[in-house]
Scaffold this motif. Sequence first.
Motif, PDB file in Angstrom:
ATOM      1  N   ALA A 101      42.750  48.642  14.930  1.00 47.37           N
ATOM      2  CA  ALA A 101      43.184  48.330  13.468  1.00 47.37           C
ATOM      3  C   ALA A 101      44.154  49.183  13.137  1.00 47.37           C
ATOM      4  N   THR A 102      44.954  48.765  12.046  1.00 49.20           N
ATOM      5  CA  THR A 102      45.964  49.467  11.422  1.00 49.20           C
ATOM      6  C   THR A 102      45.505  50.162  10.268  1.00 49.20           C
ATOM      7  N   THR A 103      46.256  51.348   9.880  1.00 46.66           N
ATOM      8  CA  THR A 103      46.028  52.230   8.936  1.00 46.66           C
ATOM      9  C   THR A 103      46.889  52.229   7.981  1.00 46.66           C
ATOM     10  N   SER A 104      46.886  51.771   6.690  1.00 48.80           N
ATOM     11  CA  SER A 104      47.849  51.672   5.902  1.00 48.80           C
ATOM     12  C   SER A 104      48.506  52.941   5.476  1.00 48.80           C
ATOM     13  N   ASP A 105      49.657  53.025   5.333  1.00 48.30           N
ATOM     14  CA  ASP A 105      50.386  54.330   4.827  1.00 48.30           C
ATOM     15  C   ASP A 105      50.239  54.716   3.369  1.00 48.30           C
ATOM     16  N   ALA A 106      49.640  53.677   2.691  1.00 50.39           N
ATOM     17  CA  ALA A 106      49.071  53.806   1.241  1.00 50.39           C
ATOM     18  C   ALA A 106      47.908  54.377   1.095  1.00 50.39           C
ATOM     19  N   LEU A 107      47.002  54.337   2.192  1.00 49.78           N
ATOM     20  CA  LEU A 107      45.589  54.736   2.273  1.00 49.78           C
ATOM     21  C   LEU A 107      45.423  56.124   1.728  1.00 49.78           C
ATOM     22  N   THR A 108      44.578  56.303   0.762  1.00 53.05           N
ATOM     23  CA  THR A 108      44.276  57.698   0.431  1.00 53.05           C
ATOM     24  C   THR A 108      43.484  58.629   1.622  1.00 53.05           C
ATOM     25  N   THR A 109      43.851  59.873   1.626  1.00 51.22           N
ATOM     26  CA  THR A 109      43.132  60.691   2.692  1.00 51.22           C
ATOM     27  C   THR A 109      41.812  61.392   2.109  1.00 51.22           C
ATOM     28  N   ARG A 110      41.547  60.900   0.884  1.00 51.18           N
ATOM     29  CA  ARG A 110      40.329  61.723   0.186  1.00 51.18           C
ATOM     30  C   ARG A 110      39.092  61.580   0.982  1.00 51.18           C
TER      31      ARG A 110
ATOM     32  N   TRP B  70      48.632  71.350  -0.115  1.00 49.66           N
ATOM     33  CA  TRP B  70      47.231  72.071  -0.188  1.00 49.66           C
ATOM     34  C   TRP B  70      47.685  73.461  -0.447  1.00 49.66           C
ATOM     35  N   ASP B  71      46.772  74.189  -1.186  1.00 51.56           N
ATOM     36  CA  ASP B  71      46.516  75.442  -1.539  1.00 51.56           C
ATOM     37  C   ASP B  71      45.125  75.832  -1.461  1.00 51.56           C
ATOM     38  N   PRO B  72      45.148  77.235  -0.748  1.00 50.53           N
ATOM     39  CA  PRO B  72      43.744  77.482  -0.486  1.00 50.53           C
ATOM     40  C   PRO B  72      42.892  77.963  -1.677  1.00 50.53           C
ATOM     41  N   ASP B  73      43.737  78.343  -2.616  1.00 47.80           N
ATOM     42  CA  ASP B  73      43.394  79.165  -3.984  1.00 47.80           C
ATOM     43  C   ASP B  73      43.097  77.928  -4.827  1.00 47.80           C
ATOM     44  N   VAL B  74      43.967  77.255  -5.255  1.00 50.18           N
ATOM     45  CA  VAL B  74      44.002  76.344  -6.473  1.00 50.18           C
ATOM     46  C   VAL B  74      43.608  74.909  -5.878  1.00 50.18           C
ATOM     47  N   GLY B  75      43.441  74.478  -4.781  1.00 51.60           N
ATOM     48  CA  GLY B  75      43.222  73.143  -4.297  1.00 51.60           C
ATOM     49  C   GLY B  75      44.692  72.445  -4.160  1.00 51.60           C
ATOM     50  N   SER B  76      44.830  71.398  -4.899  1.00 52.76           N
ATOM     51  CA  SER B  76      46.076  70.489  -4.785  1.00 52.76           C
ATOM     52  C   SER B  76      47.316  70.801  -5.602  1.00 52.76           C
ATOM     53  N   VAL B  77      48.243  70.948  -4.958  1.00 55.73           N
ATOM     54  CA  VAL B  77      49.541  71.401  -6.069  1.00 55.73           C
ATOM     55  C   VAL B  77      50.621  70.126  -5.847  1.00 55.73           C
ATOM     56  N   PRO B  78      51.406  69.971  -6.961  1.00 48.83           N
ATOM     57  CA  PRO B  78      52.515  68.977  -6.823  1.00 48.83           C
ATOM     58  C   PRO B  78      53.191  69.074  -5.675  1.00 48.83           C
TER      59      PRO B  78
END
Length: 330
Positions: A86-95, A288-296
């Motif tokens: 199978a291929t994995t789309s580059d646009a697929l979320t990693t959530r 990724w940020d270990p304190d606040v989670g996700s940052v831009p």
Amino acid sequence: MLPRVGDSLSFLYADVVRIVQDDTGVCAETTTAEGETTRVYLPTSALSCVLLGPGTSITQPAMATFARHGTSVVCSGSGGVRCYSATTSDALTTRWLEHQVYQWSDPERRLAVARQMYLKRFNVAVPTTTPLNTLRGLEGQRVKALYKLLAQQHRIGRFKRNYDPASWDDQDPVNLALSSANTCLYGIVHAALVALGCSPALGFVHQGKQHALVYDIADLYKAELTIPLAFSLHDASHPEAMARRGFREGLRLYKLLPRIVADIQSLLAPDEAQPLPDGHAVDMVNLWDPDVGSVPAGVNYARQADPFDTQGTTAPSDDEDLDPDPTTPH
């Protein structure tokens, strides 16, 4: 509207066709012996996964179009079973992959997921202190009891599960049918995991194989789908083929794919009140940020750097020279 894995149009199965890209879009075409070509155009923007069965070929431009639309392409066996690659789309979320790794990486959380799998499979809760070896024993007892009950109903005497690829033709019809139907189930579960962006290799009960999570999720449905079907074919002349056809027919009534997606989401993210959108849910990469989670992402964080270097001295500012006096001996 972004496609969802659980929607009816999310998965398309095709076989004995050539998938090409023309000036209008992606189409599946067939050519008769007389040279007449028939084309069916595919709704690429509404597809999250395309299953390519036997006798299918696809061109590079068509693959590029699927990639741009975030559509996974799966090479499968007949009828959409047996996922070979199978291929994995580059646009697929990693959530969902992040949820999976979070649950898998801690032994306590991993065991909690295994208990939830047991609850979904048998509709019986177990104490939170139940160890995994006890869980395996309880599972074995229930499956053995189901084998015994179905054997009595079909009057086939004592049954023992036997899977031996080296002596495949020596198996009885029930074992042949069960192995064949389980393989079909594995293919569908694998396709769903790939479309969600999960890793089929990181299982919670099974481990050591690239399909470990596939086996975990497939076990949730065997007692309802594959095991009763296999026992009903105890006197079939071609149990393998009949099991594959019977399994495909049963899926139309069972609506398995939406259930697989919902079960995976509830196992990996049990604390979320509402399930997150499956498939393509994000269009931007974050940090990724270990304190606040996700940052831009896409932001220069140089001004936020630690003002002290690893030696405990003050780091130079932008207008300071790293060696203000090169003549000074070190």
